[in-house]
Design a protein around this motif. Structure first.
Motif, mmCIF file in Angstrom:
data_model
loop_
_atom_site.group_PDB
_atom_site.id
_atom_site.type_symbol
_atom_site.label_atom_id
_atom_site.label_comp_id
_atom_site.label_asym_id
_atom_site.label_seq_id
_atom_site.Cartn_x
_atom_site.Cartn_y
_atom_site.Cartn_z
ATOM 1 N N ALA A 108 0.841 -1.207 0.000
ATOM 2 C CA ALA A 108 0.000 0.000 0.000
ATOM 3 C C ALA A 108 0.874 1.254 0.000
ATOM 4 O O ALA A 108 0.570 2.234 -0.700
ATOM 5 C CB ALA A 108 -0.932 0.000 1.208
ATOM 6 N N TYR A 109 1.956 1.244 0.758
ATOM 7 C CA TYR A 109 2.867 2.388 0.817
ATOM 8 C C TYR A 109 3.490 2.657 -0.559
ATOM 9 O O TYR A 109 3.512 3.791 -1.032
ATOM 10 C CB TYR A 109 3.966 2.135 1.856
ATOM 11 N N LYS A 117 2.379 1.748 -3.484
ATOM 12 C CA LYS A 117 1.322 2.189 -4.401
ATOM 13 C C LYS A 117 1.006 3.669 -4.179
ATOM 14 O O LYS A 117 0.887 4.447 -5.130
ATOM 15 C CB LYS A 117 0.072 1.339 -4.190
ATOM 16 N N GLN A 118 0.897 4.051 -2.928
ATOM 17 C CA GLN A 118 0.582 5.444 -2.589
ATOM 18 C C GLN A 118 1.718 6.390 -2.996
ATOM 19 O O GLN A 118 1.478 7.421 -3.631
ATOM 20 C CB GLN A 118 0.346 5.563 -1.088
ATOM 21 N N GLU A 119 2.930 6.035 -2.643
ATOM 22 C CA GLU A 119 4.079 6.912 -2.904
ATOM 23 C C GLU A 119 4.411 7.038 -4.390
ATOM 24 O O GLU A 119 4.856 8.085 -4.841
ATOM 25 C CB GLU A 119 5.312 6.445 -2.119
ATOM 26 N N ARG A 134 2.155 6.508 -6.680
ATOM 27 C CA ARG A 134 0.880 6.850 -7.312
ATOM 28 C C ARG A 134 0.517 5.856 -8.408
ATOM 29 O O ARG A 134 0.217 6.233 -9.545
ATOM 30 C CB ARG A 134 0.885 8.263 -7.828
#
Length: 141
Positions: free
Chosen positions: A133-134, A136-138, A140
């Motif tokens: 998740a990290y 994917k978030q970082e 984008r």
């Protein structure tokens, strides 16, 4: 622009289900035998290597501050919000076992079920989910 070696991170995260399975089987079937003791030792050692390798790849890829120890790898990733406090606390305790498992293995108490063995499978799964998740978030994604 970040270069995060997602392939190598994924290879390591892919090892977690087998490590978790070994830890679960040891915890459920613990009999104090040398065989179970050795399986537990190896599974704990592999868990340490996975979380520190992944943590190091994240530090390098996202250009976080340099780590000075295995505990520092966990702290940096926690400070950067890669994983939550529950995961951090268990992983910090886990990596503190590395010296005993790798360098002082002759004093390791193989006839005892380590207190992390039954809790680690769930924590390792959370670690993998939170790392993914990290990233994917970082990035984008």
């Amino acid at each position: 622009m970040y270069y995060v070696n997602q392939e190598q991170i994924q290879h390591r995260l892919d090892a977690i289900p087998e490590i978790a399975e070994a830890l679960t089987k040891v915890a459920v079937s613990w009999d104090g035998s040398v065989m179970f003791g050795m399986v537990q030792e190896r599974a704990l050692h592999l868990a340490i290597e996975v979380v520190t390798d992944v943590g190091s790849y994240l530090i390098d890829g996202f250009i976080m501050r340099d780590a000075s120890s295995y505990e520092d790898i966990m702290e940096i990733n926690y400070e950067e919000k890669v994983f939550d406090g529950e995961v951090y606390n268990v992983l910090l305790e886990l990596v503190s076992l590395r010296k005993a498992l790798v360098q002082e293995y002759f004093t390791w108490k193989r006839c005892e079920l380590h207190k992390l063995t039954p809790v680690l499978p769930n924590v390792l799964d959370k670690f993998a989910d939170q790392v993914r998740a990290y990233i994917k978030q970082e990035l984008r994604l």
